[in-house]
Scaffold this motif. Structure first.
Motif, PDB file in Angstrom:
ATOM      1  N   PRO A   1       0.268   5.564   2.921  1.00  0.00           N
ATOM      2  CA  PRO A   1      -0.618   6.732   3.048  1.00  0.00           C
ATOM      3  C   PRO A   1       0.056   8.059   2.689  1.00  0.00           C
ATOM      4  O   PRO A   1      -0.624   9.005   2.319  1.00  0.00           O
ATOM      5  N   ALA A   2       1.370   8.122   2.755  1.00  0.00           N
ATOM      6  CA  ALA A   2       2.076   9.360   2.430  1.00  0.00           C
ATOM      7  C   ALA A   2       2.234   9.566   0.921  1.00  0.00           C
ATOM      8  O   ALA A   2       2.549  10.658   0.473  1.00  0.00           O
ATOM      9  N   GLN A   3       2.015   8.528   0.133  1.00  0.00           N
ATOM     10  CA  GLN A   3       2.159   8.630  -1.324  1.00  0.00           C
ATOM     11  C   GLN A   3       0.839   9.023  -1.978  1.00  0.00           C
ATOM     12  O   GLN A   3      -0.228   8.962  -1.370  1.00  0.00           O
ATOM     13  N   LYS A   4       0.940   9.391  -3.266  1.00  0.00           N
ATOM     14  CA  LYS A   4      -0.234   9.721  -4.061  1.00  0.00           C
ATOM     15  C   LYS A   4      -1.150   8.491  -4.154  1.00  0.00           C
ATOM     16  O   LYS A   4      -0.685   7.364  -4.277  1.00  0.00           O
ATOM     17  N   ARG A   5      -2.443   8.704  -4.095  1.00  0.00           N
ATOM     18  CA  ARG A   5      -3.415   7.599  -4.100  1.00  0.00           C
ATOM     19  C   ARG A   5      -3.364   6.836  -5.419  1.00  0.00           C
ATOM     20  O   ARG A   5      -3.319   7.417  -6.487  1.00  0.00           O
ATOM     21  N   ARG A   6      -3.359   5.509  -5.324  1.00  0.00           N
ATOM     22  CA  ARG A   6      -3.350   4.639  -6.499  1.00  0.00           C
ATOM     23  C   ARG A   6      -4.594   3.760  -6.481  1.00  0.00           C
ATOM     24  O   ARG A   6      -5.208   3.556  -5.436  1.00  0.00           O
TER      25      ARG A   6
ATOM     26  N   PRO B   1      -9.506   1.330  -4.466  1.00  0.00           N
ATOM     27  CA  PRO B   1      -8.230   1.817  -3.925  1.00  0.00           C
ATOM     28  C   PRO B   1      -7.224   0.664  -3.855  1.00  0.00           C
ATOM     29  O   PRO B   1      -7.583  -0.464  -3.525  1.00  0.00           O
ATOM     30  N   HIS B   2      -5.978   0.941  -4.187  1.00  0.00           N
ATOM     31  CA  HIS B   2      -4.930  -0.084  -4.151  1.00  0.00           C
ATOM     32  C   HIS B   2      -4.711  -0.487  -2.694  1.00  0.00           C
ATOM     33  O   HIS B   2      -4.510   0.364  -1.833  1.00  0.00           O
ATOM     34  N   PRO B   3      -4.762  -1.786  -2.370  1.00  0.00           N
ATOM     35  CA  PRO B   3      -4.667  -2.204  -0.967  1.00  0.00           C
ATOM     36  C   PRO B   3      -3.264  -2.075  -0.366  1.00  0.00           C
ATOM     37  O   PRO B   3      -3.129  -2.030   0.845  1.00  0.00           O
ATOM     38  N   ALA B   4      -2.231  -2.024  -1.181  1.00  0.00           N
ATOM     39  CA  ALA B   4      -0.856  -1.973  -0.667  1.00  0.00           C
ATOM     40  C   ALA B   4      -0.211  -0.654  -1.054  1.00  0.00           C
ATOM     41  O   ALA B   4       0.650  -0.591  -1.911  1.00  0.00           O
ATOM     42  N   GLN B   5      -0.653   0.418  -0.410  1.00  0.00           N
ATOM     43  CA  GLN B   5      -0.061   1.714  -0.709  1.00  0.00           C
ATOM     44  C   GLN B   5       0.276   2.437   0.588  1.00  0.00           C
ATOM     45  O   GLN B   5      -0.365   2.247   1.609  1.00  0.00           O
TER      46      GLN B   5
END
Length: 56
Positions: A27-32, A21-25
């Motif tokens: 939570p309201a956005q689509k998972r990267r 999982p991308h560490p700088a995302q």
């Protein structure tokens, strides 16, 4: 050991790379995700990037 890290939009499991999982995302956005390729020799990841992003 050489490591190449690249962003990934979709989770596609394979033995060729590891996905995290991308560490700088947000939570309201689509998972990267982040794809990580490791090799004992830099020729393999360099050739992969060259083949994907160039025509030669």
């Amino acid at each position: 050991m050489d490591t190449m890290i690249a962003p990934a939009q979709h989770y596609i499991p394979t033995r060729l790379h590891s996905l995290f999982p991308h560490p700088a995302q947000d939570p309201a956005q689509k998972r990267r995700y982040i794809a990580v390729l490791t090799s004992r020799n830099a020729d393999v990841p360099c050739a992969l990037v060259r083949d994907v992003y160039t025509k030669s």
